[in-house]
Design a protein around this motif. Structure first.
Motif: not given
Length: 198
Positions: A159-168
């Motif tokens: 999960p830490a790898h995805w912490a920067h991922v945002r909607t859009g």
């Protein structure tokens, strides 16, 4: 616990005021439980599980009940929902490349068995692209054909790898070095620290 006890226990975790879009509530579940219609009660509880999201214990009890009833897809779905609570959830609109542009020639199974790599913008120590793994569940479809499009649910392995991922954000799916599909992120739910696996 037996099936009845598991379903009764899970139903107690659903707030009384909660109802689905079709006005199904926990009272309807109890009506089915009284008549030993466990499979119907289980499916209604699965529907109620999104309004609002319910705790890990709810999905664990449903998974056990589904397994006792021999309902493989429901068992897989409830285990999947447990993993979403532990690892987080990314929902995305995925479009697979057609067979003329990608190596995949067969449909993707929709029930969470595929764990492809995703380019989500992370870089390796040498500055090249670094991919992250996430399990994939296709919503409302048993299979996703090459060239097809569907809403998917992703469970990050880390999960830490995805912490920067945002909607859009646009992300790309890989099963090897080539791009297998592109997706636009619709929703991001990060895990809570108390249930995170990292």
């Amino acid at each position: 616990m037996n099936v009845t006890e598991l379903l009764e226990s899970a139903s107690l975790l659903v707030p009384q005021e909660v109802a689905t879009e079709n006005d199904i509530s926990v009272r309807d579940v109890w009506d089915y439980l009284v008549h030993d219609e466990w499979e119907t009660a289980l499916h209604l509880l699965e529907e109620l599980g999104d309004t609002p999201p319910l705790p890990l214990a709810f999905w664990e009890q449903l998974a056990q009940a589904a397994a006792q009833l021999g309902l493989q897809r429901s068992t897989a779905w409830c285990h999947w929902r447990c993993s979403e609570i532990r690892n987080g959830l990314i929902r995305a609109d995925l479009t697979l490349r057609p067979t003329t542009e990608a190596r995949r020639t067969t449909p993707i199974p929709g029930h969470g068995v595929l764990r492809p790599m995703w380019d989500i913008g992370n870089l390796s120590p040498t500055g090249g692209a670094s991919v992250s793994i996430a399990g994939l569940w296709v919503e409302d479809m048993p299979l996703l054909q090459p060239g097809g499009r569907a809403t998917v649910r992703l469970i990050p392995l880390t999960p830490a790898h995805w912490a920067h991922v945002r909607t859009g954000r646009q992300i790309t799916m890989h099963e090897d070095r080539t791009v297998a599909g592109t997706a636009v992120v619709l929703e991001v739910r990060l895990p809570t620290p108390s249930v995170s696996t990292t």
